[in-house]
Motif scaffolding. Structure first.
Motif, PDB file in Angstrom:
ATOM      1  N   GLY A 214      -7.528 -17.314 -14.784  1.00 23.33           N
ATOM      2  CA  GLY A 214      -7.110 -15.922 -14.727  1.00 23.33           C
ATOM      3  C   GLY A 214      -7.081 -15.350 -13.322  1.00 23.33           C
ATOM      4  N   CYS A 215      -6.525 -14.141 -13.194  1.00 20.74           N
ATOM      5  CA  CYS A 215      -6.428 -13.479 -11.896  1.00 20.74           C
ATOM      6  C   CYS A 215      -6.397 -11.963 -12.065  1.00 20.74           C
ATOM      7  CB  CYS A 215      -5.152 -13.920 -11.164  1.00 20.74           C
ATOM      8  SG  CYS A 215      -5.118 -13.288  -9.492  1.00 20.74           S
ATOM      9  N   ASN A 216      -7.151 -11.287 -11.180  1.00 16.70           N
ATOM     10  CA  ASN A 216      -7.229  -9.817 -11.240  1.00 16.70           C
ATOM     11  C   ASN A 216      -6.434  -9.146 -10.134  1.00 16.70           C
ATOM     12  OD1 ASN A 216      -9.025 -10.382 -13.242  1.00 16.70           O
ATOM     13  ND2 ASN A 216     -10.844  -9.668 -12.142  1.00 16.70           N
ATOM     14  N   ASN A 217      -5.636  -9.929  -9.385  1.00 16.21           N
ATOM     15  CA  ASN A 217      -5.025  -9.378  -8.171  1.00 16.21           C
ATOM     16  C   ASN A 217      -3.705  -8.643  -8.387  1.00 16.21           C
ATOM     17  OD1 ASN A 217      -7.019 -10.086  -6.324  1.00 16.21           O
ATOM     18  ND2 ASN A 217      -6.348 -12.210  -6.428  1.00 16.21           N
ATOM     19  N   PHE A 218      -2.961  -8.970  -9.407  1.00 17.37           N
ATOM     20  CA  PHE A 218      -1.714  -8.261  -9.739  1.00 17.37           C
ATOM     21  C   PHE A 218      -0.784  -8.115  -8.542  1.00 17.37           C
ATOM     22  CE2 PHE A 218      -2.306  -7.309 -14.132  1.00 17.37           C
ATOM     23  CZ  PHE A 218      -3.686  -7.356 -14.314  1.00 17.37           C
ATOM     24  N   CYS A 219      -0.534  -9.231  -7.824  1.00 14.16           N
ATOM     25  CA  CYS A 219       0.485  -9.170  -6.779  1.00 14.16           C
ATOM     26  C   CYS A 219       1.797  -8.788  -7.465  1.00 14.16           C
ATOM     27  CB  CYS A 219       0.607 -10.521  -6.075  1.00 14.16           C
ATOM     28  SG  CYS A 219      -0.947 -11.033  -5.322  1.00 14.16           S
ATOM     29  N   SER A 220       2.565  -7.933  -6.828  1.00 15.06           N
ATOM     30  CA  SER A 220       3.706  -7.290  -7.500  1.00 15.06           C
ATOM     31  C   SER A 220       4.756  -8.259  -8.017  1.00 15.06           C
ATOM     32  CB  SER A 220       4.405  -6.332  -6.538  1.00 15.06           C
ATOM     33  OG  SER A 220       3.467  -5.573  -5.851  1.00 15.06           O
ATOM     34  N   TYR A 221       4.842  -9.454  -7.448  1.00 16.96           N
ATOM     35  CA  TYR A 221       5.902 -10.410  -7.826  1.00 16.96           C
ATOM     36  C   TYR A 221       5.405 -11.438  -8.841  1.00 16.96           C
ATOM     37  CZ  TYR A 221       3.006 -12.833  -4.470  1.00 16.96           C
ATOM     38  OH  TYR A 221       1.912 -13.360  -3.816  1.00 16.96           O
ATOM     39  N   CYS A 222       4.116 -11.388  -9.203  1.00 20.22           N
ATOM     40  CA  CYS A 222       3.517 -12.512  -9.925  1.00 20.22           C
ATOM     41  C   CYS A 222       3.248 -12.212 -11.397  1.00 20.22           C
ATOM     42  CB  CYS A 222       2.200 -12.890  -9.248  1.00 20.22           C
ATOM     43  SG  CYS A 222       1.431 -14.334  -9.996  1.00 20.22           S
ATOM     44  N   ILE A 223       3.587 -13.169 -12.228  1.00 16.18           N
ATOM     45  CA  ILE A 223       3.447 -13.018 -13.684  1.00 16.18           C
ATOM     46  C   ILE A 223       2.078 -13.532 -14.161  1.00 16.18           C
ATOM     47  CG2 ILE A 223       4.351 -15.277 -14.367  1.00 16.18           C
ATOM     48  CD1 ILE A 223       5.539 -12.051 -15.995  1.00 16.18           C
ATOM     49  N   VAL A 224       1.360 -14.271 -13.300  1.00 20.36           N
ATOM     50  CA  VAL A 224       0.124 -14.948 -13.718  1.00 20.36           C
ATOM     51  C   VAL A 224      -0.920 -14.011 -14.346  1.00 20.36           C
ATOM     52  CG1 VAL A 224      -1.851 -16.282 -12.905  1.00 20.36           C
ATOM     53  CG2 VAL A 224       0.453 -16.904 -12.164  1.00 20.36           C
ATOM     54  N   PRO A 225      -1.216 -12.834 -13.768  1.00 19.85           N
ATOM     55  CA  PRO A 225      -2.226 -11.979 -14.403  1.00 19.85           C
ATOM     56  C   PRO A 225      -1.858 -11.565 -15.826  1.00 19.85           C
ATOM     57  CG  PRO A 225      -1.822 -11.281 -12.156  1.00 19.85           C
ATOM     58  CD  PRO A 225      -0.767 -12.285 -12.491  1.00 19.85           C
ATOM     59  N   TYR A 226      -0.548 -11.603 -16.159  1.00 21.37           N
ATOM     60  CA  TYR A 226      -0.111 -11.211 -17.503  1.00 21.37           C
ATOM     61  C   TYR A 226      -0.142 -12.399 -18.462  1.00 21.37           C
ATOM     62  CZ  TYR A 226       1.677  -7.572 -14.435  1.00 21.37           C
ATOM     63  OH  TYR A 226       1.771  -6.616 -13.461  1.00 21.37           O
TER      64      TYR A 226
ATOM     65  N   GLY B  46      -8.465 -22.990  -9.537  1.00 18.99           N
ATOM     66  CA  GLY B  46      -8.531 -21.607 -10.011  1.00 18.99           C
ATOM     67  C   GLY B  46      -7.385 -20.863  -9.363  1.00 18.99           C
ATOM     68  N   GLN B  47      -6.874 -19.820 -10.030  1.00 20.56           N
ATOM     69  CA  GLN B  47      -5.801 -19.055  -9.403  1.00 20.56           C
ATOM     70  C   GLN B  47      -6.317 -18.349  -8.156  1.00 20.56           C
ATOM     71  OE1 GLN B  47      -5.757 -19.026 -12.880  1.00 20.56           O
ATOM     72  NE2 GLN B  47      -3.799 -20.093 -13.062  1.00 20.56           N
ATOM     73  N   ASN B  48      -7.624 -18.044  -8.137  1.00 21.54           N
ATOM     74  CA  ASN B  48      -8.222 -17.388  -6.972  1.00 21.54           C
ATOM     75  C   ASN B  48      -9.674 -17.831  -6.871  1.00 21.54           C
ATOM     76  OD1 ASN B  48      -9.007 -15.805  -4.916  1.00 21.54           O
ATOM     77  ND2 ASN B  48      -8.997 -13.886  -6.078  1.00 21.54           N
TER      78      ASN B  48
ATOM     79  N   SER C  48      -6.867 -20.235  -2.588  1.00 14.77           N
ATOM     80  CA  SER C  48      -7.650 -19.165  -1.960  1.00 14.77           C
ATOM     81  C   SER C  48      -6.814 -17.910  -1.798  1.00 14.77           C
ATOM     82  CB  SER C  48      -8.140 -19.636  -0.583  1.00 14.77           C
ATOM     83  OG  SER C  48      -9.105 -20.654  -0.739  1.00 14.77           O
ATOM     84  N   HIS C  49      -7.474 -16.776  -1.617  1.00 17.54           N
ATOM     85  CA  HIS C  49      -6.774 -15.517  -1.356  1.00 17.54           C
ATOM     86  C   HIS C  49      -7.338 -14.923  -0.074  1.00 17.54           C
ATOM     87  CE1 HIS C  49      -5.105 -11.540  -1.672  1.00 17.54           C
ATOM     88  NE2 HIS C  49      -4.478 -11.860  -2.789  1.00 17.54           N
ATOM     89  N   PRO C  50      -6.472 -14.574   0.898  1.00 12.51           N
ATOM     90  CA  PRO C  50      -6.957 -14.098   2.215  1.00 12.51           C
ATOM     91  C   PRO C  50      -7.924 -12.922   2.141  1.00 12.51           C
ATOM     92  CG  PRO C  50      -4.610 -14.532   2.276  1.00 12.51           C
ATOM     93  CD  PRO C  50      -5.010 -14.647   0.843  1.00 12.51           C
TER      94      PRO C  50
ATOM     95  N   ASN D 103       1.407  -5.779  -2.881  1.00  9.92           N
ATOM     96  CA  ASN D 103       0.029  -5.512  -3.342  1.00  9.92           C
ATOM     97  C   ASN D 103      -0.914  -6.680  -3.011  1.00  9.92           C
ATOM     98  OD1 ASN D 103      -2.027  -4.055  -4.596  1.00  9.92           O
ATOM     99  ND2 ASN D 103      -1.692  -5.126  -6.552  1.00  9.92           N
ATOM    100  N   ARG D 104      -0.761  -7.227  -1.783  1.00 15.20           N
ATOM    101  CA  ARG D 104      -1.615  -8.360  -1.391  1.00 15.20           C
ATOM    102  C   ARG D 104      -2.960  -7.891  -0.865  1.00 15.20           C
ATOM    103  NH1 ARG D 104      -1.331 -13.340  -2.995  1.00 15.20           N
ATOM    104  NH2 ARG D 104      -1.809 -14.286  -0.981  1.00 15.20           N
ATOM    105  N   ARG D 105      -3.066  -6.643  -0.484  1.00 16.51           N
ATOM    106  CA  ARG D 105      -4.354  -6.051  -0.071  1.00 16.51           C
ATOM    107  C   ARG D 105      -4.983  -6.711   1.151  1.00 16.51           C
ATOM    108  NH1 ARG D 105      -7.379  -5.560  -5.473  1.00 16.51           N
ATOM    109  NH2 ARG D 105      -5.708  -6.833  -6.339  1.00 16.51           N
TER     110      ARG D 105
END
Ligand code: SF4
Length: 466
Positions: free
Chosen positions: A185-197, A229-231, A266-268, A305-307
């Motif tokens: 799973g992933c909680n980041n909700f990058c605007s282009y990514c379907i993975v969190p859904y 892991g996705q993150n 990893s996520h920066p 939304n990469r934060r």
């Protein structure tokens, strides 16, 4: 972000294994099954679980859809193209279903977490008897048993925030490298990514379960363990165990044996100095960090939304390089994000020039229905995006080759992990994950070796065994 953590008990999984035994008692001798996998390493690992269950049911594995009595298609939703291929292949299976009317066809994975996809399968693909989501995989045996009873088609796309299930058997490919999922799973909700859904909220496996599996893999002779892991950097944040990802690496590193620990993705915004020190101090841990940048433009990073911004990213690069001076750094870049101007792209080129990545995975933006980015204005043509893509590739290929040239004359330790049939040579990886081609005997596959680098090109090094 609150979510309800669901842990599937070992008893619940044991009941699934009992269903496997039931199916085994009924199964005709020589029955075969096929698992067709699309997408990422996490899907590959899920497919190993599907094959583990099918083997427990008594099925032999096949790659030939004409021989298969059960076909499971494990889908990916990250790009439109992957979905089109799945429907194309489903169409082709009407022939095998005609040849063998008892053939069972199941569709699972991220695609079926999208309602419009399930509706499309219901309406247009009657040959599919079972549909289930990534989070329903742990109860695949009971779902397959229900579909085998043939009263009606079975749909279990999965609701809720996702679950963690321990004890599902794996049937792994190969004997050298193993996937080991540490979270999902992933909680980041990058605007282009379907993975969190499609993969729901971040949920970590308990550290003891992961370490037990790693110990088991080492005992089975695996030489490389890829933590998935996705993150992965936010591993453990949803648990009360106080074990961070860096600590997890240290605990796996402490296991007896000669093996390599790798990890992705990893996520920066979540990578920490603690992680970098663990990577530096753990001799079994790879000296490679895959840190997806996606864009060098702060404006685009905000829209995505990469934060983090370019400055934060550069500070992460400096931090890891000060910890591990010869770290191998790779990244992902999306070119042509909706509204990306020449100036935005120039910022990406400048950052790529400044960081000098060892390698880069570049993608032209692919619109995903259901993501915020899909609703954004996208004025630029495919041709304009292709020009940017080609320019970035040219820059990176030059840098990759220059970086590879620095290895010539050096001696490096590699894990020999396979054979390049086309070139008739062995393939190997440095601790930094660089590909090395070596002439040698196939019996060396699965062993570590000292290698002198004698040549290179943009994509690989050429070595001689010492
Ligand atoms: S970090 Fe972003 S790109 Fe990666 S899986 Fe999560 S939402 Fe998708």
């Amino acid at each position: 972000m609150s979510y309800k953590r669901t842990e599937i008990s070992k008893e619940q999984v044991a009941r699934q294994l009992a269903v496997c035994e039931e199916i085994k008692r009924e199964l005709a001798a020589g029955s075969r099954a096929m698992v067709d996998t699309y997408g990422c390493q996490q899907n590959e690992e899920d497919s190993e679980k599907l094959r583990g269950y099918l083997a427990a049911m008594g099925y032999e594995m096949t790659d030939n859809e004409h021989e298969a009595d059960v076909i499971v298609i494990n889908t990916c939703a990250v790009r439109e193209h992957a979905e089109q291929r799945v429907f194309g292949n489903l169409g082709a299976l009407t022939h095998t279903k005609k040849e063998n009317p008892n053939q069972m066809i199941a569709v699972c994975g991220c695609m079926v977490k999208q309602e419009h996809i399930v509706e499309k399968i219901k309406k247009s693909y009657p040959l599919v008897s079972l549909v289930f989501g990534p989070d329903e995989l742990w109860r695949f045996p009971e779902l397959l048993q229900r579909a085998r009873e043939g009263k009606k088609r079975v749909y279990a796309p999965g609701e809720g925030d996702g679950c963690v299930a321990e004890g599902v058997p794996h049937l792994r490919d190969g004997k050298v490298k193993a996937w080991l999922s540490v979270m999902n799973g992933c909680n980041n909700f990058c605007s282009y990514c379907i993975v969190p859904y499609t993969r729901d909220r971040e949920r970590s496996r308990r550290a003891d379960d992961i370490i037990a599996e790693a110990r088991e893999l080492v005992a089975q002779g695996y030489k490389e363990i890829m933590l998935l892991g996705q993150n992965v950097n936010s591993y453990g944040k949803d648990l009360d165990e106080g074990v961070s990802f860096a600590e997890l690496i240290r605990r796996i590193n402490a296991l007896e044996g000669d093996f390599v620990i790798r990890f992705m993705t990893s996520h920066p915004k979540d990578a920490t100095p603690e992680l970098f020190s663990a990577m530096a101090e753990c001799e079994k841990c790879e000296k490679h960090l895959h840190l997806p940048l996606q864009s060098g433009s702060d404006r685009i990073l905000k829209l995505m939304n990469r934060r983090y911004d370019a400055e934060k990213y550069l500070s992460q690069v400096e931090a890891v390089r000060s910890c591990i001076p010869d770290i191998v750094l790779t990244t992902d870049i999306i070119v042509g994000y909706p509204g990306e101007t020449d100036e935005d792209f120039a910022a990406t080129m400048r950052l790529a020039e400044k960081v000098r990545f060892d390698a880069m995975f570049t993608f032209i933006y692919s619109k995903r229905e259901g993501t915020p980015a899909a609703k954004m204005e996208d004025p630029f043509t495919r041709e304009q995006k292709q020009q940017h893509f080609d320019a970035l590739l040219e820059l990176q290929n030059r840098i990759s080759e220059e970086k590879h040239r620095e290895y010539i004359g050096k001696t490096v330790r590699v894990l020999i992990d396979g054979r390049d049939r086309e070139e008739g040579v062995l393939t190997a990886r440095t601790l930094g994950g660089r590909l090395v081609r070596i002439s040698g005997d196939e019996r060396l596959i699965g062993s570590f070796a000292e290698t002198r680098i004698v040549d290179c090109n943009t994509w690989a090094l050429r070595g001689e065994l010492i």
